[in-house]
Design an enzyme around this catalytic site. Structure first.
Site, PDB file in Angstrom:
ATOM      1  N   GLY A  14      49.657  12.282  28.067  1.00 50.43           N
ATOM      2  CA  GLY A  14      49.549  13.627  27.486  1.00 50.43           C
ATOM      3  C   GLY A  14      48.275  13.897  26.702  1.00 50.43           C
ATOM      4  CB  SER A  15      44.931  12.317  26.419  1.00 56.23           C
ATOM      5  OG  SER A  15      44.419  12.294  27.723  1.00 56.23           O
ATOM      6  NE  ARG A  71      57.920  16.652  47.551  1.00 57.70           N
ATOM      7  CZ  ARG A  71      57.190  17.248  48.494  1.00 57.70           C
ATOM      8  NH1 ARG A  71      57.536  17.191  49.761  1.00 57.70           N
ATOM      9  NH2 ARG A  71      56.092  17.896  48.166  1.00 57.70           N
ATOM     10  CG  MET A  96      51.079  11.231  37.330  1.00 60.18           C
ATOM     11  SD  MET A  96      49.439  11.843  37.753  1.00 60.18           S
ATOM     12  CE  MET A  96      48.723  10.352  38.409  1.00 60.18           C
ATOM     13  CG  ASN A 113      46.197  18.860  39.391  1.00 57.23           C
ATOM     14  OD1 ASN A 113      46.794  18.302  38.473  1.00 57.23           O
ATOM     15  ND2 ASN A 113      45.657  18.184  40.402  1.00 57.23           N
ATOM     16  CG  HIS A 115      42.183  14.737  41.056  1.00 61.15           C
ATOM     17  ND1 HIS A 115      43.333  13.987  41.234  1.00 61.15           N
ATOM     18  CD2 HIS A 115      41.221  14.111  41.770  1.00 61.15           C
ATOM     19  CE1 HIS A 115      43.074  12.965  42.018  1.00 61.15           C
ATOM     20  NE2 HIS A 115      41.795  13.019  42.362  1.00 61.15           N
TER      21      HIS A 115
HETATM   22  C1  GAR Z   1      44.247  12.262  33.718  1.00 60.07           C
HETATM   23  O1  GAR Z   1      43.141  11.432  33.945  1.00 60.07           O
HETATM   24  C2  GAR Z   1      44.413  13.265  34.837  1.00 60.07           C
HETATM   25  O2  GAR Z   1      43.197  13.732  35.343  1.00 60.07           O
HETATM   26  C3  GAR Z   1      45.134  12.441  35.867  1.00 60.07           C
HETATM   27  O3  GAR Z   1      46.058  11.690  35.140  1.00 60.07           O
HETATM   28  C4  GAR Z   1      45.550  11.468  33.813  1.00 60.07           C
HETATM   29  C5  GAR Z   1      46.579  11.955  32.839  1.00 60.07           C
HETATM   30  O4  GAR Z   1      46.214  11.649  31.532  1.00 60.07           O
HETATM   31  N1  GAR Z   1      45.754  13.256  36.859  1.00 60.07           N
HETATM   32  C6  GAR Z   1      45.849  12.913  38.136  1.00 60.07           C
HETATM   33  O5  GAR Z   1      45.451  11.870  38.591  1.00 60.07           O
HETATM   34  C7  GAR Z   1      46.528  13.958  39.019  1.00 60.07           C
HETATM   35  N2  GAR Z   1      46.270  13.684  40.398  1.00 60.07           N
HETATM   36  P1  GAR Z   1      46.906  12.340  30.310  1.00 60.07           P
HETATM   37  O6  GAR Z   1      48.432  12.205  30.533  1.00 60.07           O
HETATM   38  O7  GAR Z   1      46.450  11.569  29.129  1.00 60.07           O
HETATM   39  O8  GAR Z   1      46.488  13.781  30.274  1.00 60.07           O
END
Ligand code: GAR
Length: 208
Positions: A14-15, A71, A96, A113, A115
């Site tokens: 969740g950052s 889904r 995810m 989103n 990525h």
């Molecule tokens: C982040 O790096 C985001 O870009 C990635 O997961 C991480 C979540 O971090 N997302 C993906 O890979 C989606 N395909 P966070 O929970 O600290 O925000």
């Protein structure tokens, strides 16, 4: 004028959610988090939401197991939540799980989103490791609108990050993450200001 109501989907740390909260609290993003929804129980993202007094929900994917299309059934439950909380923009912030046509049709060009790669390179899981494995010299992050297909929708903003000699997945991920935290609130701000226009694959930014 009413403030843009956000629904944030999370699955873990969740950052990126925190970056959005911080931008709103700092007054650099005019928006309101109407609901935070997680598909995983007890994740740090839910704790962050709670600490900031936000409405948060864990929606258990197992609750729709055994239905004809789990889904889609899950996304119908998400949609109910979004409608209940009058969400105008959905932000996938480390969510995810692939979203289905149920949500995409209801929120066309209103789901974003983030990525951790320069799409269309390295979609899917462990994008940073994919970049390292490929020997890429430049990595980065992308905010895009969500369409059907994984990480394929119209690109809103991107930021490049160098790959350095000796980088590990963790080191590169950390360098990219710093940029993500600036990029995602910026993309939401552009949406809130009504400055994004989608034309085919391209997202045009008014007064960029
Ligand atoms: C982040 O790096 C985001 O870009 C990635 O997961 C991480 C979540 O971090 N997302 C993906 O890979 C989606 N395909 P966070 O929970 O600290 O925000």
């Amino acid at each position: 004028m009413s403030v843009l109501r956000l629904g944030i989907f999370v699955s873990g740390r969740g950052s990126n959610l925190q970056a959005i909260i911080d931008a709103i609290e700092a007054g650099t993003l005019e928006a309101e988090i109407a609901v935070v929804i997680s598909n995983k129980p007890g994740v740090p993202a839910l704790g962050r939401a709670e600490r900031h007094g936000l409405t948060s929900v864990f929606l258990d994917p197992k609750s729709v197991a055994g239905t004809p299309d789990p889904r889609q059934a899950y996304d119908r439950k998400l949609l109910e939540q979004l409608q209940h909380h009058r969400v105008q923009l959905v932000v996938l912030a480390g969510y995810m799980k692939i979203v289905t046509s149920v949500l995409i049709d209801a929120y066309e060009s209103r789901i974003m989103n983030i990525h951790p790669s320069l799409l269309p390179s390295f979609p899917g899981l462990r994008a940073q490791q994919q970049a390292l494995d490929h020997g890429a010299k430049v990595a980065g992050c992308t905010v895009h609108f969500v369409t059907e297909g994984m990480d394929t929708g119209p690109i809103i903003l991107q930021r490049a990050v160098p790959v350095e000699e000796g980088d590990t997945e963790d080191i590169l991920s950390e360098r990219i993450l710093k940029e993500e935290h600036g990029l995602l609130p910026r993309a939401i701000r552009l949406f809130a200001e009504g400055r994004l226009k989608v034309e085919g694959r391209a997202v045009h930014i008014r007064d960029a």
